[in-house]
Design an enzyme around this catalytic site. Sequence first.
Site, PDB file in Angstrom:
ATOM      1  N   ASP A   1      44.126  42.435  34.469  1.00  7.14           N
ATOM      2  CA  ASP A   1      44.164  42.286  35.928  1.00  7.14           C
ATOM      3  C   ASP A   1      43.034  41.356  36.341  1.00  7.14           C
ATOM      4  O   ASP A   1      41.891  41.769  36.475  1.00  7.14           O
ATOM      5  CB  ASP A   1      44.028  43.643  36.617  1.00  7.14           C
ATOM      6  CG  ASP A   1      44.248  43.556  38.125  1.00  7.14           C
ATOM      7  OD1 ASP A   1      44.096  42.457  38.690  1.00  7.14           O
ATOM      8  OD2 ASP A   1      44.584  44.589  38.737  1.00  7.14           O
TER       9      ASP A   1
ATOM     10  N   HIS B   1      37.701  41.689  42.056  1.00  6.63           N
ATOM     11  CA  HIS B   1      36.938  42.622  41.236  1.00  6.63           C
ATOM     12  C   HIS B   1      35.814  41.947  40.444  1.00  6.63           C
ATOM     13  O   HIS B   1      35.149  42.603  39.644  1.00  6.63           O
ATOM     14  CB  HIS B   1      37.885  43.350  40.279  1.00  6.63           C
ATOM     15  CG  HIS B   1      39.033  43.979  40.971  1.00  6.63           C
ATOM     16  ND1 HIS B   1      38.908  45.061  41.804  1.00  6.63           N
ATOM     17  CD2 HIS B   1      40.360  43.651  40.995  1.00  6.63           C
ATOM     18  CE1 HIS B   1      40.087  45.396  42.288  1.00  6.63           C
ATOM     19  NE2 HIS B   1      40.981  44.550  41.820  1.00  6.63           N
TER      20      HIS B   1
ATOM     21  N   ILE C   1      34.869  45.299  43.989  1.00  3.33           N
ATOM     22  CA  ILE C   1      35.221  46.707  43.878  1.00  3.33           C
ATOM     23  C   ILE C   1      35.910  46.975  42.534  1.00  3.33           C
ATOM     24  O   ILE C   1      36.366  46.053  41.861  1.00  3.33           O
ATOM     25  CB  ILE C   1      36.141  47.147  45.039  1.00  3.33           C
ATOM     26  CG1 ILE C   1      37.474  46.372  45.007  1.00  3.33           C
ATOM     27  CG2 ILE C   1      35.445  46.964  46.373  1.00  3.33           C
ATOM     28  CD1 ILE C   1      38.490  46.821  46.045  1.00  3.33           C
TER      29      ILE C   1
ATOM     30  N   GLY D   1      41.872  49.617  41.356  1.00  2.00           N
ATOM     31  CA  GLY D   1      42.506  50.900  41.626  1.00  2.00           C
ATOM     32  C   GLY D   1      43.091  51.521  40.370  1.00  2.00           C
ATOM     33  O   GLY D   1      43.010  52.734  40.166  1.00  2.00           O
TER      34      GLY D   1
END
Length: 286
Positions: free
Chosen positions: A189, A194, A209, A212
Amino acid sequence: MAIDRDTLLAWEFPEVVQSFDHRDSILYALGLGIGSDPLDRAQLRFVYEDGLRALPTMGVILGYPGFWLSDPRTGADWKRLLHGEQDIEIVKPLPAQGRVVGRTRVVDVIDKGAGKGALVLSERTLHDKDSGDLFCRMASTTFLRGDGGFGGPSGPTKAPHPIPDRKPDLEVATPTLPQAALIYRLSGDWNPLHADPDVAKAGGFDRPILHGLCTFGIAGYAVLTGAADGDPDRLASLAVRFSAPVMPGETIVTEIWHEDDGVLAFRSRVRERGLVVLNNGRAALR
């Protein structure tokens, strides 16, 4: 440019054939923080090649069609995209290495209204490339925070799994590393949200961040260790609603409730902020 529901519903995804080996399985587990105790045999089974097992949630990173919503033809404001919900139904345990094919389709596009965003619902199946056996089915909801008001339908949406109104039966705490997102993204990903502070700032965050799906995997492992003796074959399904982002370096505390017939309710908080980051979780055990 606004999103067009018909365009997204008709989006053509090529089949994704992917080979993976023990290094990929180990890297995925390390991205979740597994292996923090090198003397823990329960953790070593996922990060050491001798008797290596694949984590049951690893299906979410295999056969992935890529960051397709960043394609300008979608019309999506991808910098404001967030993962809304994720489900996985495990039909057959993944091997630690093999060759798989992923098949993805968009199921629905929901308009929450101007200023309220849009939801893109997609499904992916993961099959063994040689035998055709089905490993897992996955459903994902993507929240496009900047794309509401395009004139689409406002529903239906799935009812969340209720969290019991009592103290949890058990809790599992998982510290994350400050570089957790940089490790996890190596599993495929590559969303710069991120990794790149400038992209994170454009998305409304003061720093990159955690993915998820990394939080999803951490909660899945917490369910395994807390309620299934760490046995990856016992997890039949896992479903969550993402309610807030995790910042790398925070500690994720997963609260678990036993329900009937092997069903568990769960949610995850970050200890440092007392904030629920995964909610309305449901897991089923074999």
